[in-house]
Design an enzyme around this catalytic site. Structure first.
Site, PDB file in Angstrom:
ATOM      1  N   GLU A   1     -47.899  -8.217 -94.791  1.00 42.99           N
ATOM      2  CA  GLU A   1     -49.183  -8.617 -94.204  1.00 42.99           C
ATOM      3  C   GLU A   1     -50.163  -8.816 -95.340  1.00 42.99           C
ATOM      4  O   GLU A   1     -49.985  -8.254 -96.412  1.00 42.99           O
ATOM      5  CB  GLU A   1     -49.705  -7.517 -93.264  1.00 42.99           C
ATOM      6  CG  GLU A   1     -50.512  -6.397 -93.957  1.00 42.99           C
ATOM      7  CD  GLU A   1     -49.695  -5.534 -94.922  1.00 42.99           C
ATOM      8  OE1 GLU A   1     -48.456  -5.535 -94.809  1.00 42.99           O
ATOM      9  OE2 GLU A   1     -50.291  -4.880 -95.798  1.00 42.99           O
TER      10      GLU A   1
ATOM     11  N   LYS B   1     -52.358  -4.159-106.822  1.00 41.75           N
ATOM     12  CA  LYS B   1     -51.379  -4.285-105.742  1.00 41.75           C
ATOM     13  C   LYS B   1     -49.947  -4.536-106.224  1.00 41.75           C
ATOM     14  O   LYS B   1     -48.992  -4.180-105.547  1.00 41.75           O
ATOM     15  CB  LYS B   1     -51.810  -5.385-104.780  1.00 41.75           C
ATOM     16  CG  LYS B   1     -53.083  -5.004-104.039  1.00 41.75           C
ATOM     17  CD  LYS B   1     -53.088  -5.531-102.632  1.00 41.75           C
ATOM     18  CE  LYS B   1     -54.170  -4.875-101.798  1.00 41.75           C
ATOM     19  NZ  LYS B   1     -55.536  -5.197-102.255  1.00 41.75           N
TER      20      LYS B   1
ATOM     21  N   SER C   1     -60.225  -1.847-109.733  1.00 41.52           N
ATOM     22  CA  SER C   1     -58.988  -2.172-109.015  1.00 41.52           C
ATOM     23  C   SER C   1     -58.572  -3.632-109.104  1.00 41.52           C
ATOM     24  O   SER C   1     -57.386  -3.942-108.994  1.00 41.52           O
ATOM     25  CB  SER C   1     -59.115  -1.753-107.544  1.00 41.52           C
ATOM     26  OG  SER C   1     -60.237  -2.366-106.937  1.00 41.52           O
TER      27      SER C   1
END
Ligand SMILES: *Cc1c(COP(=O)(O)O)cnc(C)c1O
Length: 403
Positions: free
Chosen positions: A117, A95, A384
């Site tokens: 968010e 991210k 990930s």
């Protein structure tokens, strides 16, 4: 035969075929246009790219290794399995690639305030991290239930100097957090940039977020060429909104011999309200700014979703994935909670790597497919994120006697 290649999407208005676009209140149209224009300028600006590259290297820890999972390959007895180690990045998941790219854009736009968010808290932590790094005020919206489930990430965001704003509406999870962030943005759009956390939402987000994550696939391609002197046969990634998957897939889309599988959250199985596998019984609709496959009932109301992993627990899938499925370029399947937990445990025990529960869905598919592939075939799976955040939750399922 269409002349539009799958890698050349979206068009100028943000459409991936019939998917995507921009469905937003009038007050956001100018901000999204401004963002799109600035993004195109930044993308072509060598100074922007150089700063991004340097920070990705020195602040985030790129490039990430491509790791040959030797013992797991042996155990499964089929294709060679390589792991793209996004779990080793700063803050523990892919991210930060996107959060960093977007905060550099916010700086160019002269915005003083950042909002985001978050579901499990990983995107909130990545955003709070880059906001601290650049000294910008940051507010993160998070569902009240997620704040309870992921308390550690709430503390991390606060330590990083961000305000965490609990959302009590609806299911009190990610969808409601996005609604609140959009509401804030409409009100404060002049001085605020919204760092959206996946390849979702209105144009230019799906394209822009994808581009900031393309580094995953670009690196993986060079690394496998160096190591094996050929392209992989199969790429596998989990799909929540779809950002880690599209980042890995996109640089390979024109390589027609490279197959790709996206793995959604099958939850307790494909029954209404029990999963988040949008390609299994989803419908075409519009949610939070984009047209895509989503889980809704016959009246168009968004259905409840469930997954053991908060990061995959969302009713809509990124529009580019809808397009790639429609085009037949990428296959989408799902793994259940139990299959993901089983893969979670196996990777930890066999390779010494504790993966995120989200990632474990991709790993569950590796367990199904690797054994039926030939030993000279190659799978690259996007790891990930790391599973530190999930250890407590997993212990409830895997080690009930410890409770
Ligand atoms: C957030 C998250 C995901 C899901 O988001 P995508 O946008 O689909 O990538 C997957 N894995 C990890 C580790 C995450 O934190």
């Amino acid at each position: 035969m269409s002349t539009v290649t799958t890698a050349a999407q979206p068009d100028a208005s943000g459409h991936f075929g019939t998917f995507g676009g921009s469905f937003v209140p009038e007050t956001l149209v100018a901000a999204l246009d401004e963002l799109t224009a600035e993004y195109h300028k930044a993308k072509a600006d060598p100074e922007f790219q150089a700063e991004l590259k340097q920070l990705l290297a020195e602040f985030c820890g790129r490039e990430t290794p491509l790791y040959f999972a030797e013992r797991w390959t042996e155990k499964l007895g089929g294709a060679k399995i390589y792991l793209k180690r996004e779990d080793l990045l700063h803050t523990g998941a892919h991210k930060i690639n996107n959060a960093l790219g977007q905060i550099l854009l916010a700086k160019r736009l002269g915005k003083k305030r950042i909002i985001a968010e978050t579901g499990a808290g990983q995107h909130g932590v990545a955003t709070a991290t880059v906001a601290a790094r650049f000294g910008l005020e940051c507010v993160v919206y998070m569902g009240a239930i997620d704040m309870e489930r992921q308390h550690l990430n709430v503390v991390r965001m606060k330590l990083l100097g961000s305000e965490v704003c609990g959302v009590e509406a609806g299911q009190k999870t990610l969808k409601e957090a996005v609604n609140e962030a959009l509401r804030d943005w409409v009100t404060n759009v002049r001085d605020t940039h919204y760092i959206l956390g996946s390849a979702l939402g209105p144009h230019p987000y799906p394209m822009m977020v994808r581009d900031f994550h393309r580094v995953i696939g670009v690196e993986a391609r060079a690394q496998i060429m160096e190591r094996e002197e050929r392209l992989p046969d199969l790429l596998i990634a989990c799909v929540g909104g779809g950002s880690n998957a599209i980042g890995m897939f996109h640089p390979f889309l024109d390589d027609k011999n490279v197959k790709m599988v996206g793995v959604e959250a099958g939850g307790h199985g494909i029954k209404q309200g029990e999963h988040a596998a949008r390609f299994q019984g989803g419908k075409l609709g519009v949610l939070q700014g984009t047209k895509t496959w989503l889980l809704s009932d016959d009246d168009g109301q968004i259905e409840l979703t469930h997954s053991v992993s908060a990061g995959l627990d969302y009713a809509a899938v990124g529009p580019e994935h809808a397009f790639l499925q429609d085009a037949g370029r990428v296959d989408y399947t799902y793994a259940t909670d139990d299959e993901a937990l089983d893969a979670f445990q196996e990777l930890a025990a066999v390779e010494g790597i504790i993966p995120a529960l989200e990632t474990s869905h991709a790993l569950a598919h590796v367990k199904k497919i690797a054994p039926v592939m030939d030993k000279d075939q190659i799978i690259v799976v996007n790891l990930s994120g790391r599973g530190d955040k999930d250890v407590e939750q997993a212990s409830k399922y895997l080690l009930p006697e410890e409770e």
